[in-house]
Design a protein around this motif. Structure first.
Motif, PDB file in Angstrom:
ATOM      1  N   PHE A  79       0.846  -1.195   0.000  1.00 31.87           N
ATOM      2  CA  PHE A  79       0.000   0.000   0.000  1.00 31.87           C
ATOM      3  C   PHE A  79       0.879   1.241   0.000  1.00 31.87           C
ATOM      4  N   GLY A  80       0.799   2.026  -1.068  1.00 33.71           N
ATOM      5  CA  GLY A  80       1.558   3.262  -1.185  1.00 33.71           C
ATOM      6  C   GLY A  80       0.711   4.440  -0.745  1.00 33.71           C
ATOM      7  N   GLU A  81       1.048   5.016   0.387  1.00 33.85           N
ATOM      8  CA  GLU A  81       0.184   6.015   1.012  1.00 33.85           C
ATOM      9  C   GLU A  81       0.661   7.445   0.795  1.00 33.85           C
ATOM     10  N   ASN A  82      -0.245   8.387   1.112  1.00 38.91           N
ATOM     11  CA  ASN A  82       0.116   9.774   1.343  1.00 38.91           C
ATOM     12  C   ASN A  82       0.364   9.903   2.841  1.00 38.91           C
ATOM     13  N   HIS A  83       1.574  10.249   3.227  1.00 37.49           N
ATOM     14  CA  HIS A  83       1.904  10.304   4.644  1.00 37.49           C
ATOM     15  C   HIS A  83       1.051  11.337   5.381  1.00 37.49           C
ATOM     16  N   GLY A  84       0.697  11.006   6.614  1.00 35.66           N
ATOM     17  CA  GLY A  84      -0.022  11.953   7.453  1.00 35.66           C
ATOM     18  C   GLY A  84      -1.491  12.098   7.135  1.00 35.66           C
ATOM     19  N   SER A  85      -2.048  11.169   6.378  1.00 29.63           N
ATOM     20  CA  SER A  85      -3.438  11.252   5.933  1.00 29.63           C
ATOM     21  C   SER A  85      -4.388  10.626   6.953  1.00 29.63           C
ATOM     22  N   LYS A  86      -5.345  11.403   7.407  1.00 29.82           N
ATOM     23  CA  LYS A  86      -6.347  10.906   8.346  1.00 29.82           C
ATOM     24  C   LYS A  86      -7.190   9.810   7.710  1.00 29.82           C
ATOM     25  N   HIS A 105      -0.717 -12.294   8.499  1.00 33.25           N
ATOM     26  CA  HIS A 105      -0.262 -12.288   9.880  1.00 33.25           C
ATOM     27  C   HIS A 105       0.880 -11.302  10.118  1.00 33.25           C
ATOM     28  N   HIS A 106       1.319 -10.631   9.052  1.00 37.27           N
ATOM     29  CA  HIS A 106       2.488  -9.765   9.155  1.00 37.27           C
ATOM     30  C   HIS A 106       2.198  -8.410   8.517  1.00 37.27           C
ATOM     31  N   THR A 107       2.628  -7.351   9.207  1.00 41.35           N
ATOM     32  CA  THR A 107       2.545  -5.998   8.663  1.00 41.35           C
ATOM     33  C   THR A 107       3.945  -5.398   8.664  1.00 41.35           C
ATOM     34  N   ALA A 108       4.233  -4.585   7.662  1.00 41.79           N
ATOM     35  CA  ALA A 108       5.540  -3.934   7.563  1.00 41.79           C
ATOM     36  C   ALA A 108       5.321  -2.442   7.379  1.00 41.79           C
ATOM     37  N   PHE A 109       6.063  -1.639   8.146  1.00 42.96           N
ATOM     38  CA  PHE A 109       5.873  -0.200   8.137  1.00 42.96           C
ATOM     39  C   PHE A 109       7.173   0.537   7.859  1.00 42.96           C
ATOM     40  N   GLU A 110       7.039   1.806   7.490  1.00 41.42           N
ATOM     41  CA  GLU A 110       8.173   2.660   7.146  1.00 41.42           C
ATOM     42  C   GLU A 110       8.781   3.265   8.418  1.00 41.42           C
ATOM     43  N   VAL A 111       9.214   2.367   9.297  1.00 42.11           N
ATOM     44  CA  VAL A 111       9.900   2.757  10.532  1.00 42.11           C
ATOM     45  C   VAL A 111      11.108   1.847  10.692  1.00 42.11           C
ATOM     46  N   GLY A 112      11.989   2.197  11.604  1.00 45.22           N
ATOM     47  CA  GLY A 112      13.162   1.379  11.846  1.00 45.22           C
ATOM     48  C   GLY A 112      12.835   0.125  12.641  1.00 45.22           C
ATOM     49  N   PRO A 113      13.718  -0.875  12.619  1.00 42.76           N
ATOM     50  CA  PRO A 113      13.492  -2.116  13.370  1.00 42.76           C
ATOM     51  C   PRO A 113      13.294  -1.883  14.864  1.00 42.76           C
ATOM     52  N   ASN A 114      14.076  -0.981  15.452  1.00 41.26           N
ATOM     53  CA  ASN A 114      13.939  -0.701  16.876  1.00 41.26           C
ATOM     54  C   ASN A 114      12.672   0.076  17.174  1.00 41.26           C
ATOM     55  N   SER A 115      12.275   0.943  16.257  1.00 44.34           N
ATOM     56  CA  SER A 115      11.023   1.681  16.428  1.00 44.34           C
ATOM     57  C   SER A 115       9.825   0.744  16.362  1.00 44.34           C
ATOM     58  N   PHE A 299       1.310  -7.498   4.634  1.00 39.33           N
ATOM     59  CA  PHE A 299       0.758  -6.201   4.235  1.00 39.33           C
ATOM     60  C   PHE A 299       1.793  -5.136   4.542  1.00 39.33           C
ATOM     61  N   LEU A 300       2.170  -4.358   3.523  1.00 39.68           N
ATOM     62  CA  LEU A 300       3.176  -3.319   3.681  1.00 39.68           C
ATOM     63  C   LEU A 300       2.527  -1.950   3.490  1.00 39.68           C
ATOM     64  N   LYS A 301       2.828  -1.019   4.374  1.00 41.75           N
ATOM     65  CA  LYS A 301       2.306   0.348   4.302  1.00 41.75           C
ATOM     66  C   LYS A 301       3.486   1.310   4.276  1.00 41.75           C
ATOM     67  N   PHE A 302       3.733   1.878   3.088  1.00 37.99           N
ATOM     68  CA  PHE A 302       4.870   2.780   2.877  1.00 37.99           C
ATOM     69  C   PHE A 302       4.425   3.937   1.991  1.00 37.99           C
ATOM     70  N   GLY A 303       5.282   4.914   1.854  1.00 35.57           N
ATOM     71  CA  GLY A 303       5.013   5.989   0.913  1.00 35.57           C
ATOM     72  C   GLY A 303       4.887   5.459  -0.504  1.00 35.57           C
ATOM     73  N   THR A 334       0.282  -7.443  -5.010  1.00 38.21           N
ATOM     74  CA  THR A 334      -0.548  -6.350  -5.504  1.00 38.21           C
ATOM     75  C   THR A 334      -0.018  -5.041  -4.951  1.00 38.21           C
ATOM     76  N   THR A 335       0.257  -4.094  -5.842  1.00 37.03           N
ATOM     77  CA  THR A 335       0.758  -2.789  -5.427  1.00 37.03           C
ATOM     78  C   THR A 335      -0.320  -1.742  -5.661  1.00 37.03           C
ATOM     79  N   ILE A 336      -0.491  -0.879  -4.673  1.00 34.68           N
ATOM     80  CA  ILE A 336      -1.568   0.114  -4.697  1.00 34.68           C
ATOM     81  C   ILE A 336      -0.977   1.501  -4.488  1.00 34.68           C
ATOM     82  N   ASN A 337      -1.308   2.423  -5.361  1.00 33.94           N
ATOM     83  CA  ASN A 337      -0.898   3.820  -5.232  1.00 33.94           C
ATOM     84  C   ASN A 337      -2.077   4.618  -4.685  1.00 33.94           C
ATOM     85  N   SER A 338      -1.807   5.786  -4.090  1.00 32.09           N
ATOM     86  CA  SER A 338      -2.922   6.609  -3.612  1.00 32.09           C
ATOM     87  C   SER A 338      -2.630   8.087  -3.795  1.00 32.09           C
ATOM     88  N   TRP A 339      -3.689   8.842  -4.044  1.00 31.39           N
ATOM     89  CA  TRP A 339      -3.625  10.293  -4.208  1.00 31.39           C
ATOM     90  C   TRP A 339      -4.712  10.953  -3.380  1.00 31.39           C
TER      91      TRP A 339
END
Length: 428
Positions: A79-86, A105-115, A299-303, A334-339
């Protein structure tokens, strides 16, 4: 003779004039006849568009069927997001039960491993997630709005989707570098490992001095390579040396030194190293999951830039990685863009991004006009791509070709958000 010559010249001029660029022709090999392929436009794109709403935590409408199909058929959803979107965070909250029902069962986010580990800590107990993140953000955020300790978890709606993820006991993978402004909280994480040490009070004082030094460098906005300067400071070195021989602390420090090096070299093509770091972190976590699952679903959530399947900003990003991995597995990614189109800015004014950012969207306006203020639009780019390959529709031959082809080749679906705004700040 001169009038005759003039008439002949006019006839030749119009007979030789080029046909319009937006009417491509193909030759039927069997009949040797020429036929016109329609060029992609807004009316065609409308046939590939479905709509849905997010009501509390439920997705409703024709677009729900599209989402159900994506989740049931995909091993990876990027999932390609717009950052900071409510609106985006509200959508993810509604998506979580659907993801879980489809064995993600797994989610991946645009943060560091320790975060990522810290987010798990901050969402334990799960019911306290919103309040604990508020306390954390209040303590460690600096003066500017973007100077929060963990990126993209600064809003109430972000905390709510994190809580939804944790309620389903889904794993959280942090793939990115540690954030630029994460250092103050990270110094406390290191200090926590020294509980019970006979010199704890002295080490705590060294930590406080280290944080002051880091914040003083943050304040120097024009300074370059500040993390080099921070690490060379004798006080900082003394604090870091306290953790020699502590395997966990050394791993954490190594993660941060990688992150700081990437930031130090951001003008020197460190972006490629950042993307490689994310790809490596993904594969490490994926291989761990393979120890207990035959085909882990993620499921991956990144810019949006990171979600593309094609070369972007000189790199093959995570969208490419999961696409190639799915091919290897004979599964699907499946890759998803958003505007955004309609957006309420910080002044409370509604903006139309088709107008405000016309220089970008004018070549994509046939897609952008599918937007609605009160509904999400989801456009099936994969189906459009298939129509192009089969000769049912053609890309324009003018300058719009490149932007449209990049969109269609880079993503499988395009989301256009309803009227949106920034997340609700989650700090005191």
């Amino acid at each position: 003779m001169k009038p005759y010559i003039l008439i002949v010249s006019i006839i030749l001029f119009f007979s030789c004039k080029e046909k319009p660029l937006d009417t491509p022709k193909i030759i039927n090999q069997k009949t040797n006849s020429i036929s016109t392929i329609p060029v992609i436009d807004s009316s065609y794109i409308a046939t590939k568009t479905r709509y849905f709403t997010v009501d509390s935590t439920t997705i409703k409408g024709e677009g729900r069927i599209v989402i159900d199909t994506i989740l049931s058929q995909s091993q990876f959803v990027m999932f390609g997001e717009n950052h900071g979107s409510k609106a985006t965070s509200q959508l993810i909250t509604a998506l979580v039960p659907m993801l879980y029902a489809n064995e993600f069962h797994h989610t991946a986010f645009e943060v560091g491993p320790n975060s990522a580990k810290k987010l798990i800590d901050l969402s334990t107990p799960i019911s306290t997630t919103v309040e604990k993140l508020k306390t954390f953000n209040t303590r460690y955020s600096l003066k500017e709005d973007y100077q929060y300790p963990i990126p993209f978890f600064s809003g109430v709606e972000d905390a709510q989707f994190l809580q939804a993820v944790r309620q389903k006991n889904m794993n959280i993978w942090g793939l990115d570098q540690e954030y630029y402004y994460a250092a103050p909280y990270f110094m406390d994480e290191l200090l926590f490992l020294m509980k019970g040490h006979p010199d704890y009070a002295k080490i705590e004082l060294e930590k406080e001095k280290t944080v002051d030094i880091i914040k003083s460098w943050y304040a120097q906005k024009e300074a370059s390579k500040i993390f080099d300067s921070i690490q060379k400071d004798p006080v900082v070195q003394q604090y870091f040396n306290r953790f020699a021989g502590n395997a966990l602390a050394e791993q954490m420090l190594n993660d941060f030194k990688i992150s700081w090096d990437i930031y130090n070299r951001w003008k020197e093509d460190s972006h490629a190293d950042r993307i490689s770091y994310m790809r490596t972190n993904f594969m490490n976590r994926y291989n761990e999951a393979l120890e207990t699952e035959t085909a882990p679903k993620v499921f991956l959530k990144f810019g949006s830039l990171h979600a593309s399947k094609i070369l972007t900003n000189t790199c093959y990003d995570l969208g490419d990685l999961v696409t190639q991995l799915a091919k290897k597995n004979a599964s699907k990614a499946t890759t998803i863009n958003s505007w955004h189109r309609y957006y309420i800015n910080e002044k409370g004014e509604e903006e139309d991004h088709l107008i405000k950012y016309a220089s970008y969207y004018k070549r994509l306006q046939d897609f952008m006009v599918q937007a609605k203020r009160d509904q999400w639009a989801i456009i099936n780019l994969k189906s459009i791509r298939d129509d192009i390959l089969k000769g049912r529709i053609a890309l324009p031959a003018n300058g719009d070709y490149h932007r449209i082809k990049s969109l269609i080749d880079g993503y499988d679906y395009q989301l256009i958000l309803p009227l949106d705004t920034e997340v609700t700040p989650n700090k005191g």
